[in-house]
Scaffold this motif. Sequence first.
Motif, mmCIF file in Angstrom:
data_model
loop_
_atom_site.group_PDB
_atom_site.id
_atom_site.type_symbol
_atom_site.label_atom_id
_atom_site.label_comp_id
_atom_site.label_asym_id
_atom_site.label_seq_id
_atom_site.Cartn_x
_atom_site.Cartn_y
_atom_site.Cartn_z
ATOM 1 N N GLY A 398 0.816 -1.216 0.000
ATOM 2 C CA GLY A 398 0.000 0.000 0.000
ATOM 3 C C GLY A 398 0.842 1.255 0.000
ATOM 4 N N ILE A 399 1.911 1.271 0.802
ATOM 5 C CA ILE A 399 2.780 2.443 0.881
ATOM 6 C C ILE A 399 3.504 2.677 -0.435
ATOM 7 N N SER A 400 4.042 1.594 -1.031
ATOM 8 C CA SER A 400 4.780 1.772 -2.290
ATOM 9 C C SER A 400 3.853 2.243 -3.405
ATOM 10 N N LEU A 401 2.628 1.696 -3.444
ATOM 11 C CA LEU A 401 1.673 2.135 -4.456
ATOM 12 C C LEU A 401 1.279 3.591 -4.235
ATOM 13 N N ASN A 402 1.106 3.998 -2.977
ATOM 14 C CA ASN A 402 0.741 5.378 -2.679
ATOM 15 C C ASN A 402 1.841 6.347 -3.112
ATOM 16 N N ASN A 403 3.095 5.984 -2.850
ATOM 17 C CA ASN A 403 4.207 6.837 -3.277
ATOM 18 C C ASN A 403 4.312 6.894 -4.795
ATOM 19 N N MET A 404 4.024 5.761 -5.467
ATOM 20 C CA MET A 404 4.064 5.758 -6.921
ATOM 21 C C MET A 404 2.991 6.683 -7.495
ATOM 22 N N PHE A 405 1.795 6.665 -6.898
ATOM 23 C CA PHE A 405 0.720 7.522 -7.394
ATOM 24 C C PHE A 405 1.063 8.994 -7.190
ATOM 25 N N ARG A 406 1.779 9.331 -6.125
ATOM 26 C CA ARG A 406 2.180 10.730 -5.929
ATOM 27 C C ARG A 406 3.142 11.160 -7.031
ATOM 28 N N GLN A 407 4.121 10.309 -7.330
ATOM 29 C CA GLN A 407 5.089 10.635 -8.375
ATOM 30 C C GLN A 407 4.420 10.686 -9.746
ATOM 31 N N LEU A 408 3.514 9.734 -10.001
ATOM 32 C CA LEU A 408 2.798 9.742 -11.273
ATOM 33 C C LEU A 408 1.917 10.978 -11.398
ATOM 34 N N GLY A 409 1.290 11.375 -10.276
ATOM 35 C CA GLY A 409 0.494 12.599 -10.292
ATOM 36 C C GLY A 409 1.335 13.798 -10.670
#
Length: 525
Positions: A398-409
């Motif tokens: 969950g944490i890694s996916l959340n950080n990825m979505f921030r960078q993708l955003g």
Amino acid sequence: MAVNKLTKVIIVITTIAAAIMELIDTSIINVALNNISGNLGATLEDTSWVVTAYAIANVIVIPMTGFLSRYFGRKNYYLTSIIIFTIASYMCGSSSSLWMLVLWRFIQGIGGGALLSVSQGILFDAFEPEEKGIASGIFGMGIVIGPTIGPILGGYIVDNYHWSLIFDINIPVGILAAFLTWRYIDRKPDEYNIDRKSIPIDYTGILSLTAGIGALQYVLEKGQADDWFEDEWIRIMAAIAIVGLALFIWWEVTTKKPMINLKVMKSMNLIGSNALTFACGFGLFGSVYIFPLMVQRVMGYTPTESGISLIPGALVTIVVMPIIGISLSKGVPPLLYVILGFILFILHGYTSAQATADADKWWFTSTQICRGLGTAFLTVPLLSQAVVGLKPQDMAYGISLNNMFRQLGGAFGIAILNTYTTRRFAVHRSDLVSNLQANNPLLNERLHGLANGLTARGLNPMTAKTSGAYFSLDHTITSQAQMSAYLDGFILISIFFIATIPFMFLLKSEKTDAETRAKIAAAAH
């Protein structure tokens, strides 16, 4: 695992320094591209690969950090990543050609990928369960401070020193972070006897993720410069992105031992948190991207001045984030902060769009404070909410996916705003030019005044009348069109936040009990 106060302070310093160092490098390079282009004898278009290579490597590695931490051991992986990042920073500063610099920026991005997710997990482990909100607040400051101070620091270096210093400043920080990690960060119990044979390497997942994310990032970074789908390479990369990501999702959902457990996305809370985190990345990185461009190109700010203009927002964030973290620990509903954060970001976009070309530096203070508050109100609660409701063994995913979505955003924000403002500039310029009629007495009066002004400054009267006045008028039209386009970009940020409001209804608003907070703190690695 409880730690003494001194060790806790050292861990905070280490993890925040590493995270900020990684995030600074996502934005510090932007103000130096012109200098790098001239110094290395490359075109500005080719020089943009310095940004693209880092972003591609970064976004690929971030979702893989959970797997890599388990395979190599969290401390080993974290320490190795810091060393790779530091060595690559030195090589970037020492590069004598553009493509050498691009290569080392890619390697730097590989090392930097772990410095977000793993830093967050290490920091959470150092705090007691009831202090998790404080840990989120501290880490949230690093996430926001990094991309904010990047342009400030980069502008100062470019104006006063050689561009290579933007990479060399990482070296002492990296060495210190590596030493403190080796000396003070303990291994987790399961890291002492890692049975790598029992941890299968998901080659299909790694290759499909690398191809899909890498191609998608290429399309986002290069689309505007290459005229999007009119360019053959953009079409090829778009196809690779679609196929690669589709294969990755299908494989990770169906295979028995996936690299990234995408089944955690069944959690409505995680879906909502990721969508809102995407919006936060879009607004933060997007606004920090177009604001310096606007004030430098239209208002004549130096890189240093444009960076300094971002300071009010950063200062507000630094002050407010720990307060939010403490209040969350005491049971304040995170949804309340998310709502306030969206309101402030929408207000930031709208008020920024009311700027004029002659607005002074103080005018932007209120808009930057609004952005700083909005970012603080969103970042801390969303960091905590991302893992609520997940099983302990799934929280790393969950944490890694959340950080990825921030960078993708952030990547989407920069790419979309770059395209949107470019096209809006063409529209505004066309509209302004269409209003210029040869028989318009006001136009002739304006040209006559410009010619007289240029003659008074020493220009030949004939040249002033035949070309100088028209050149000055063209410059004025260009500046007005650019200003209008950037203001439209701020409105787009507000519209994007409004469009993602429904996702906040997926967040769990109930207060979590002590047992749940303990599981979150223990598993956030």
